[in-house]
Design a protein around this motif. Structure first.
Motif, PDB file in Angstrom:
ATOM      1  N   GLN A   1       0.821  -1.205   0.000  1.00 40.64           N
ATOM      2  CA  GLN A   1       0.000   0.000   0.000  1.00 40.64           C
ATOM      3  C   GLN A   1       0.859   1.260   0.000  1.00 40.64           C
ATOM      4  OE1 GLN A   1      -2.588  -0.288   3.393  1.00 40.64           O
ATOM      5  NE2 GLN A   1      -3.752  -2.006   2.578  1.00 40.64           N
ATOM      6  N   ARG A   2       1.972   1.209   0.741  1.00 37.76           N
ATOM      7  CA  ARG A   2       2.817   2.399   0.835  1.00 37.76           C
ATOM      8  C   ARG A   2       3.705   2.567  -0.394  1.00 37.76           C
ATOM      9  NH1 ARG A   2       5.544   2.533   6.702  1.00 37.76           N
ATOM     10  NH2 ARG A   2       5.923   4.669   6.033  1.00 37.76           N
ATOM     11  N   ASN A   3       4.187   1.455  -0.949  1.00 37.45           N
ATOM     12  CA  ASN A   3       5.072   1.505  -2.116  1.00 37.45           C
ATOM     13  C   ASN A   3       4.298   1.063  -3.355  1.00 37.45           C
ATOM     14  OD1 ASN A   3       7.099   2.165  -0.304  1.00 37.45           O
ATOM     15  ND2 ASN A   3       7.736   0.053  -0.046  1.00 37.45           N
ATOM     16  N   GLN A   4       3.461   1.952  -3.820  1.00 37.03           N
ATOM     17  CA  GLN A   4       2.654   1.624  -4.984  1.00 37.03           C
ATOM     18  C   GLN A   4       3.520   1.592  -6.246  1.00 37.03           C
ATOM     19  OE1 GLN A   4      -0.151   4.854  -4.568  1.00 37.03           O
ATOM     20  NE2 GLN A   4      -1.694   3.501  -3.696  1.00 37.03           N
ATOM     21  N   ALA A   5       3.009   0.898  -7.262  1.00 38.15           N
ATOM     22  CA  ALA A   5       3.729   0.823  -8.533  1.00 38.15           C
ATOM     23  C   ALA A   5       3.936   2.222  -9.101  1.00 38.15           C
ATOM     24  CB  ALA A   5       2.948  -0.044  -9.517  1.00 38.15           C
TER      25      ALA A   5
ATOM     26  N   THR B   1      -4.401   8.679 -10.695  1.00 42.57           N
ATOM     27  CA  THR B   1      -3.796   7.494 -11.312  1.00 42.57           C
ATOM     28  C   THR B   1      -3.726   6.291 -10.381  1.00 42.57           C
ATOM     29  OG1 THR B   1      -1.557   8.146 -10.646  1.00 42.57           O
ATOM     30  CG2 THR B   1      -2.377   8.995 -12.746  1.00 42.57           C
ATOM     31  N   GLY B   2      -3.682   6.518  -9.063  1.00 41.33           N
ATOM     32  CA  GLY B   2      -3.496   5.415  -8.134  1.00 41.33           C
ATOM     33  C   GLY B   2      -2.094   4.841  -8.144  1.00 41.33           C
ATOM     34  N   LEU B   3      -1.136   5.566  -8.726  1.00 38.87           N
ATOM     35  CA  LEU B   3       0.250   5.108  -8.793  1.00 38.87           C
ATOM     36  C   LEU B   3       1.088   5.805  -7.730  1.00 38.87           C
ATOM     37  CD1 LEU B   3       0.709   5.184 -12.684  1.00 38.87           C
ATOM     38  CD2 LEU B   3       0.222   3.192 -11.254  1.00 38.87           C
ATOM     39  N   GLY B   4       2.270   5.277  -7.495  1.00 40.13           N
ATOM     40  CA  GLY B   4       3.162   5.862  -6.519  1.00 40.13           C
ATOM     41  C   GLY B   4       3.996   7.004  -7.044  1.00 40.13           C
TER      42      GLY B   4
ATOM     43  N   VAL C   1      16.108  -0.237 -18.701  1.00 42.51           N
ATOM     44  CA  VAL C   1      14.669  -0.446 -18.587  1.00 42.51           C
ATOM     45  C   VAL C   1      14.278  -0.182 -17.154  1.00 42.51           C
ATOM     46  CG1 VAL C   1      12.786  -2.093 -18.845  1.00 42.51           C
ATOM     47  CG2 VAL C   1      14.709  -2.137 -20.428  1.00 42.51           C
ATOM     48  N   GLU C   2      13.321   0.696 -16.964  1.00 48.15           N
ATOM     49  CA  GLU C   2      12.903   1.054 -15.618  1.00 48.15           C
ATOM     50  C   GLU C   2      11.888   0.038 -15.105  1.00 48.15           C
ATOM     51  OE1 GLU C   2      10.727   4.820 -13.450  1.00 48.15           O
ATOM     52  OE2 GLU C   2      12.155   5.143 -15.065  1.00 48.15           O
ATOM     53  N   ARG C   3      12.090  -0.393 -13.874  1.00 45.68           N
ATOM     54  CA  ARG C   3      11.191  -1.380 -13.269  1.00 45.68           C
ATOM     55  C   ARG C   3      10.163  -0.669 -12.405  1.00 45.68           C
ATOM     56  NH1 ARG C   3      16.113  -3.238 -14.046  1.00 45.68           N
ATOM     57  NH2 ARG C   3      16.412  -5.346 -14.808  1.00 45.68           N
ATOM     58  N   ASN C   4       9.004  -1.277 -12.297  1.00 45.53           N
ATOM     59  CA  ASN C   4       7.914  -0.628 -11.582  1.00 45.53           C
ATOM     60  C   ASN C   4       8.173  -0.529 -10.084  1.00 45.53           C
ATOM     61  OD1 ASN C   4       6.413  -0.068 -13.783  1.00 45.53           O
ATOM     62  ND2 ASN C   4       5.052  -1.824 -13.628  1.00 45.53           N
ATOM     63  N   ARG C   5       8.488  -1.650  -9.428  1.00 48.33           N
ATOM     64  CA  ARG C   5       8.703  -1.621  -7.991  1.00 48.33           C
ATOM     65  C   ARG C   5       9.693  -2.695  -7.612  1.00 48.33           C
ATOM     66  NH1 ARG C   5       3.015  -3.372  -5.366  1.00 48.33           N
ATOM     67  NH2 ARG C   5       2.031  -3.076  -7.376  1.00 48.33           N
ATOM     68  N   ASP C   6      10.259  -2.517  -6.461  1.00 46.33           N
ATOM     69  CA  ASP C   6      11.281  -3.462  -6.004  1.00 46.33           C
ATOM     70  C   ASP C   6      11.291  -3.477  -4.485  1.00 46.33           C
ATOM     71  OD1 ASP C   6      13.368  -5.188  -5.816  1.00 46.33           O
ATOM     72  OD2 ASP C   6      14.920  -3.686  -6.200  1.00 46.33           O
ATOM     73  N   HIS C   7      10.666  -4.483  -3.874  1.00 48.47           N
ATOM     74  CA  HIS C   7      10.737  -4.649  -2.431  1.00 48.47           C
ATOM     75  C   HIS C   7      10.753  -6.130  -2.127  1.00 48.47           C
ATOM     76  CE1 HIS C   7       6.325  -4.660  -3.165  1.00 48.47           C
ATOM     77  NE2 HIS C   7       6.320  -5.596  -2.240  1.00 48.47           N
ATOM     78  N   ASP C   8      11.223  -6.446  -0.926  1.00 48.61           N
ATOM     79  CA  ASP C   8      11.414  -7.830  -0.528  1.00 48.61           C
ATOM     80  C   ASP C   8      10.070  -8.550  -0.420  1.00 48.61           C
ATOM     81  OD1 ASP C   8      14.092  -7.395  -0.412  1.00 48.61           O
ATOM     82  OD2 ASP C   8      14.088  -6.892   1.722  1.00 48.61           O
TER      83      ASP C   8
END
Length: 908
Positions: free
Chosen positions: A535-539, A710-713, A766-773
């Motif tokens: 929720q905190r780290n949105q795409a 947008t609902g994006l981060g 290439v940029e990635r959308n999100r990256d978390h464990d």
């Protein structure tokens, strides 16, 4: 004279106690030799945790470098390490680990030359520069690796050679040569003679050696100083080979010129304190408390697993203990006989486990250095104080495991023991009352810990709650036994035996419950925390959008052309739309300004997010509608700026076609689009350009505006070309936005980067959308640990019950029971332990996690700045594994049980 009888009495008591313990220990040693299977079981469960703890303690002790070892690693053959921290005087600690600048502090504006440092030293001295954390990127196959550390040092110099260890090859001697350590060699897949291409395409290096610096064993390369890229503010030190001794006057001269000195000779006394050699210096009270409580949970688990073996041993030795009582032994001596079993087995397990742990730590030292601590250790040594504590804890575990059976043995009927008859167990309701009280108290303590955000207090509450359930488990087994009259033969016998032998069944059930409860509680918290992180780290981008960008200087770096990128993008990603991505900046320095929109003053949150506020002000801030967005900035979120006429907008925002049409109309009318409606006032946007030069006033403009949700981060500010011209901005196409046919995986992204590599300038990525464990591996690990404990506890309890219940099996054989009855009975016994323990554990784990989450969310509800609460997310994978584990335990018990029933004479 009046004191002599009392002294004699005290001495006699001491002699009697020592003699009693000596006899008890001899009996325990003999019993351990007789019951070898049970002894091996107990020793295995004590040795394994002792081995693991000893391994960790010895490894940690060797990994902790003392000041001398630290200086030897930093200096090698050099006399001193010099670090230029400013142009003005500094005061340093004796070891050079800390320093402060005076009022005349002059910051460095350019790299310091080695000649400048050498000029401060006595004639005939020389210095060797070392640059750490050098920017480094390289191509590995189809992608750029920028996660590998680099150090620039001349290893051909004797000063540099003493810092490194060369495994193979030689040291880099020219700008186009490079050395890799073992981790980088594996990570990059290179060997001696291979070529490594720089990520920016400016050069290639030849691998000439496999070498390592002992302070860093993670992937790292070593460059010759001539081949390292230039830096404005490098992390640089100088090794000094002095022509004479390092005197106090030289120390003061270097400090006066902004140089911090680290040497084997301490600096002259100053105001800053020196190094404190203490293993506890980096630990705080909370960390120590948490470690003690986690260790206590582990100790409880060992006690619960070992307890049934001691309980069965006492029942098998009923006649022997009765003979001790007939010979004059009182209840205290009977307890000592049983407790001596725990002392002997705990001591043997401690000695064996420590010996194996120390041996494993020394033998596995190279692997632990490389793959766990990522640096070479100091000297070979052990941690005697820690090993003594581990040994005492192991003996304590054995004694605690034998404590309940010892009290049972002291209360047994002597006549029934001599006759070999079973003494009916006496169960008191006070244990249930104590268990309920502990469980309720643990709940309250855990709730308080959640409110005050104290991990040790939460763990203390969970430990108390588990202890309460342990005390209440025998009563629950007794209540379950009342249902046996409604069950078929095999489960009825299993329930009856568990009720009769609660001293062995209850600890096994409690061990399963404790392990399952911990796994479920941690699993639920991890799953909820993972959902909260999502929720905190949105795409940052729509799931099918890919940005291909270049970075660097607009004058020299250009992205691929549309014709160059269209083929690879459509072939590899099935891209439909390809739109230019254009950035805005200032002229002549493109990156020397900040472009943003100004939020209307009446919508700005008046409360600073991390300023100290009273409880009343925190409530007012939370209730203020202007402060409900949680972006952490009173003036609004950071806006990423692009210039667009509506072509790229749908790829960056992912909004519906109707919204795209309205936003495009605004852009084509010379306006701007923002993804946060708070910036918009009366369909207008106030734009602002803040220049790096503080003397230059900001440029402003008000243009037609449109807001998108947008609902994006990532928040965007999309300027029309007209709006950019009004602000006097320069534009630069930094890349392309692609609409992939489906969300691209890592392999497709790497394939696209490889295809674009020869087309554009270096840095195409290439940029990635999100990256978390992801918490999935840890959830699986927790489930696996619980599964092992459940199957182990069920197997131990079933095996002990089978050994204890041979008389009942003989009776079944005598009355004509078939061979399958024994398998079915073992299946039911294992099922009772596993199912009841897992059920109690799941309920306890869910309840404890819900309590902690509820009170944690309650604390967040009154805190400032606003934090999202933890959602309730069930760890279904963990629960599914834990539900299936009892079935595995039951099936294993049935398969590994011999079906032939014994026929032998029984006395009771």
């Amino acid at each position: 004279m009046s004191d002599r009888p009392s002294r004699l009495t005290s001495g006699a008591r001491l002699a009697e106690t020592l003699g009693s313990w000596r006899a008890a220990l001899r009996i325990a040693r003999r019993e351990a030799r007789r019951a070898r299977g049970r002894t091996a079981l107990v020793l295995a469960m004590i040795i394994l945790p002792v081995l693991a703890l000893s391994f960790v303690a010895v490894s940690v002790d060797m990994a902790q470098l003392n000041p001398g070892e630290e200086l030897d690693r930093r200096l090698g053959r050099a006399d001193a390490e010099l670090r230029v921290v400013g142009r003005g005087p500094v005061e340093q600690s004796p070891d050079g680990g800390g320093w402060t600048s005076g009022d005349r502090d002059e910051q460095l504006t350019a790299p310091v030359a080695a000649e400048h440092v050498a000029a401060l030293l006595p004639e005939g001295s020389r210095v060797l520069p070392i640059r750490r954390w050098v920017p480094f990127s390289a191509w590995q196959g189809d992608r750029i690796r920028d996660d590998i550390a680099a150090t620039a040092i001349d290893l051909t110099d004797p000063l540099g050679r003493s810092l490194a260890r060369i495994h193979r090859g030689r040291a880099p001697a020219t700008a186009d040569e490079i050395a890799v350590n073992l981790a980088a060699r594996r990570s990059l897949g290179v060997d001696l003679g291979d070529q490594i291409a720089a990520g920016d395409g400016s050069r290639t290096w030849t691998v000439v050696g496999v070498a390592e610096l002992p302070e860093q064993l993670t992937a790292m390369v070593i460059l010759h100083p001539a081949g390292a890229p230039p830096e404005t503010h490098p992390d640089e030190v100088f090794l000094a080979d002095l022509s004479g001794p390092l005197t106090d006057d030289l120390f003061r001269q270097l400090n006066h010129n902004g140089v911090v000195v680290a040497a084997r000779v301490p600096a002259p006394p100053g105001k800053l304190p020196g190094y404190v050699d203490s293993r506890m210096s980096g630990m705080n009270v909370e960390a120590v408390s948490t470690g003690v409580l986690v260790g206590g949970l582990g100790l409880l688990e060992v006690v619960l697993l070992v307890g049934p073996a001691f309980a069965v041993g006492v029942r098998r030795r009923r006649r022997e203990l009765a003979l001790v009582a007939v010979a004059g032994g009182d209840a205290v001596q009977l307890r000592r006989v049983v407790l001596a079993d725990g002392v002997v087995l705990g001591g043997v397990g401690a000695a064996t486990g420590i010996a194996l742990g120390v041996t494993a730590a020394i033998a596995g030292r190279p692997l632990v250095e490389e793959f766990i601590f990522s640096h070479r250790f100091g000297g070979y040594r052990v941690w005697p104080a820690a090993l003594v504590v581990i040994a005492l804890v192991a003996v304590l575990a054995g004694v605690l495991a034998a404590l309940a059976p010892a009290w049972t043995a002291a209360r047994q009927d002597v006549v029934a023991g001599l006759a070999g008859r079973r003494t009916p167990p006496v169960h008191r309701r006070r244990w249930l009352a104590i268990g309920v009280a502990l469980a309720a108290g643990g709940t309250v303590v855990a709730a308080i810990g959640a409110v005050v955000t104290s991990q040790p207090v939460i763990l203390a509450g969970l430990v108390l709650g588990e202890l309460g359930l342990v005390f209440a488990t025998p009563t629950l087994v007794g209540l379950l036994a009342r249902l046996g009259r409604f069950l078929p033969l095999a489960p009825r016998i299993a329930v009856r035996d568990a009720s009769r032998n609660r001293a062995s069944a209850a600890p096994a059930i409690s061990a399963v419950m404790a392990a399952v409860a911990g796994s479920v509680a941690l699993g639920l918290f991890l799953a909820s925390d993972n959902a909260r992180t999502d929720q905190r780290n949105q795409a940052l981008l729509p799931e099918r959008t890919v940005l291909v960008t270049t970075g660097g200087d607009p004058a020299s770096d250009r992205p691929p052309t549309l014709d160059e990128i269209s083929g690879p993008a459509r072939e590899l990603l099935g891209a439909g739309t390809i739109a230019p991505l254009v950035a805005a900046g200032c002229s002549p320095d493109f990156h020397a300004c900040t472009i943003t929109a100004t939020m209307p003053a009446e919508r700005v949150c008046p409360w600073q997010p991390y300023a100290p506020l009273s409880a009343a002000d925190q409530l007012r801030a939370r209730a203020d509608p202007r402060c409900q967005h949680g972006d952490g900035e009173p003036q609004g979120p950071y806006l990423r700026v692009a210039v667009d006429d509506g072509t790229t907008l749908p790829l960056l925002t992912g909004v519906a076609p109707a919204e795209v049409e309205a936003a495009t109309a605004t852009l084509r009318s010379g306006g701007a689009v923002v993804t946060d409606a708070r910036f918009l006032r009366d369909d207008r946007l106030d734009l602002r350009v803040q220049h790096g030069d503080e003397k230059r006033p900001a440029d402003t403009a008000t243009v037609p505006g449109h807001a998108l949700h947008t609902g994006l981060g990532e928040d965007w500010l999309l300027l029309s070309p007209t709006a950019a011209d009004r602000l006097g901005l320069a534009t630069w196409q930094v890349g392309w936005a692609l609409d992939a046919q489906q969300p691209p995986d890592q392999q497709r992204q790497d394939d696209l980067a490889a295809a674009l590599r020869p087309l554009g300038s270096a840095g195409v990525a290439v940029e990635r959308n999100r990256d978390h464990d992801d918490a999935l591996p840890l959830l699986l690990l927790l489930a696996a640990v619980s599964a092992v404990v459940t199957v182990g506890a069920a197997g131990i309890a079933t095996g002990l019950a089978a050994a204890e219940g041979r008389a009942d099996l003989s009776t079944l054989a005598a009355v004509g029971a078939g061979p399958g009855v024994r398998r079915l009975l073992s299946l039911c016994q294992a099922g009772l332990i596993a199912v009841l323990g897992s059920t109690l554990g799941i309920v306890a784990g869910l309840a404890s996690a819900l309590i902690v989450l509820a009170f944690t969310n309650r604390r967040y509800a009154d805190s400032w700045p606003i934090e999202p609460p933890y959602p309730l997310v069930m760890p279904w994978l963990t629960l599914a594994v834990l539900v299936a584990v009892p079935l595995v335990a039951m099936l294993g018990a049935a398969l590994f049980t011999r079906s032939r029933l014994p026929v032998e004479r029984r006395l009771d």
